[in-house]
Write an enzyme that holds these catalytic residues in place. Structure first.
Site, PDB file in Angstrom:
ATOM      1  N   CYS A 123      23.844 -12.564 -39.278  1.00 57.53           N
ATOM      2  CA  CYS A 123      24.680 -12.206 -38.130  1.00 57.53           C
ATOM      3  C   CYS A 123      23.863 -12.267 -36.850  1.00 57.53           C
ATOM      4  O   CYS A 123      23.066 -11.356 -36.569  1.00 57.53           O
ATOM      5  CB  CYS A 123      25.274 -10.813 -38.323  1.00 57.53           C
ATOM      6  SG  CYS A 123      26.269 -10.229 -36.927  1.00 57.53           S
ATOM      7  N   CYS A 126      24.487  -9.401 -34.381  1.00 56.88           N
ATOM      8  CA  CYS A 126      23.867  -8.137 -34.763  1.00 56.88           C
ATOM      9  C   CYS A 126      22.373  -8.114 -34.468  1.00 56.88           C
ATOM     10  O   CYS A 126      21.834  -7.093 -34.023  1.00 56.88           O
ATOM     11  CB  CYS A 126      24.059  -7.876 -36.259  1.00 56.88           C
ATOM     12  SG  CYS A 126      25.736  -8.105 -36.857  1.00 56.88           S
ATOM     13  N   ASP A 127      21.680  -9.219 -34.707  1.00 53.55           N
ATOM     14  CA  ASP A 127      20.222  -9.186 -34.756  1.00 53.55           C
ATOM     15  C   ASP A 127      19.500 -10.072 -33.751  1.00 53.55           C
ATOM     16  O   ASP A 127      18.268 -10.101 -33.725  1.00 53.55           O
ATOM     17  CB  ASP A 127      19.761  -9.576 -36.175  1.00 53.55           C
ATOM     18  CG  ASP A 127      20.249  -8.587 -37.225  1.00 53.55           C
ATOM     19  OD1 ASP A 127      20.362  -7.392 -36.901  1.00 53.55           O
ATOM     20  OD2 ASP A 127      20.531  -9.006 -38.362  1.00 53.55           O
TER      21      ASP A 127
END
Length: 302
Positions: A123, A126-127
């Site tokens: 993701c 997300c990261d």
């Protein structure tokens, strides 16, 4: 999921005056969205997969359904109000229809599973911020991989896109953006191993000129297979040994109350877009029935 099953479920739910949100990674992330020619979808001869999906989505939107491009990273389904977590926020509702298809992977490459959360990610939203100014690798050949590579280029110092074939399979405008982005390097190849002991230190790939090692602290993997995509459920919905979701075949409700599953998430069916669409219609009809406390589904929907 916003493929033919999820989009049709949205159409039926929105037309029943239910507030309806569809969370989907990308138009081109699903099996139909990647198909360039479809001869057997009723009423749409010689259409492309994306054309079919867009048509159903537009019809659903005309009744008020909202489509949100996000990746689901987790869920909480126990309570009366269900929660779906994405990289940018939480969505809540009293019913959830799972329509994420079956392009998941059944196995990992060496080192991948061990280093999840320590440099291996699925993701970018997300990261990506963890790799600000640093080089990262993106592995995948589909539209999702290209979109994630472009997103990562806003954070990473360099993005190395490892893909099969001469070029990724993505929309022309995305390929153009890819070519024009000076921070993205394309490398044809196949992922063999994620390297590192306590954290990712690089990847080993097989390319046209043999094996090579690319040193990076992070790798974002968007490879596809044919296993039901259920990793985001984190085991909260019962499945069969082959990964397919267990449902009541009349209502499409799972063993978790007010959570339904359709399409290629189920086993024993012909994997066709029209089948997923039919499942979506039935799941939405039964969800609406349960939400409004009726014993029987409405039979007057046309």
């Amino acid at each position: 999921g916003g493929g033919p099953g999820g989009a049709t479920a949205a159409l039926y739910a929105a037309r029943a005056d239910l507030k309806t949100i569809v969370i989907d990674k990308s138009l081109g992330a699903g099996a139909l969205g990647m198909t360039q020619k479809v001869d057997n979808y009723p009423g749409m001869p010689n259409a492309t997969g994306p054309e079919i999906v867009r048509t159903i989505r537009r019809q659903a939107e005309s009744f008020g359904a909202e489509f949100v491009q996000e990746q689901v990273i987790g869920v909480s389904l126990d309570g009366e109000v269900k929660e779906v977590y994405t990289g940018s926020g939480t969505f809540r509702g009293r019913a959830v229809i799972l329509a994420t298809g079956s392009m998941g992977r059944a196995s990992f490459v060496p080192g991948e599973e061990r280093l999840v959360g320590r440099g291996v990610s699925y993701c970018a939203t997300c990261d990506a911020a963890f790799f600000r100014g640093r080089p990262v690798a993106v592995v995948g050949s589909g539209e999702e991989a290209v979109e994630e590579a472009l997103y990562l280029s806003n954070f990473a110092g360099k993005v190395i896109l490892v893909h099969a074939g001469r070029q990724p399979k993505a929309s022309p405008h995305l390929l153009e953006d890819l070519e024009q982005n000076p921070k993205i390097e394309r490398v044809p190849g196949r992922l063999l191993e994620v390297l590192g002991e306590q954290k990712v230190e690089g990847i080993r790939i097989a390319g046209p000129e043999g094996e090579q090692v690319i040193e990076v602290p992070g790798v974002f993997i968007f490879m596809q297979g044919n296993r039901p995509v259920t990793d985001y459920l984190m085991g909260t919905v019962p499945t069969n040994p082959d990964g397919t979701v267990i449902v009541d075949r009349e209502t499409f409700e799972t063993r978790v109350p007010m959570v339904f599953a359709i399409g290629d998430l189920l086993g024993g069916e012909v994997k066709q877009a029209v089948v997923a669409a039919a499942h979506g219609a039935l799941a939405a009809v039964n969800a609406e029935k349960r939400l409004r406390g009726r014993r029987q589904a409405r039979s007057d929907w046309k």
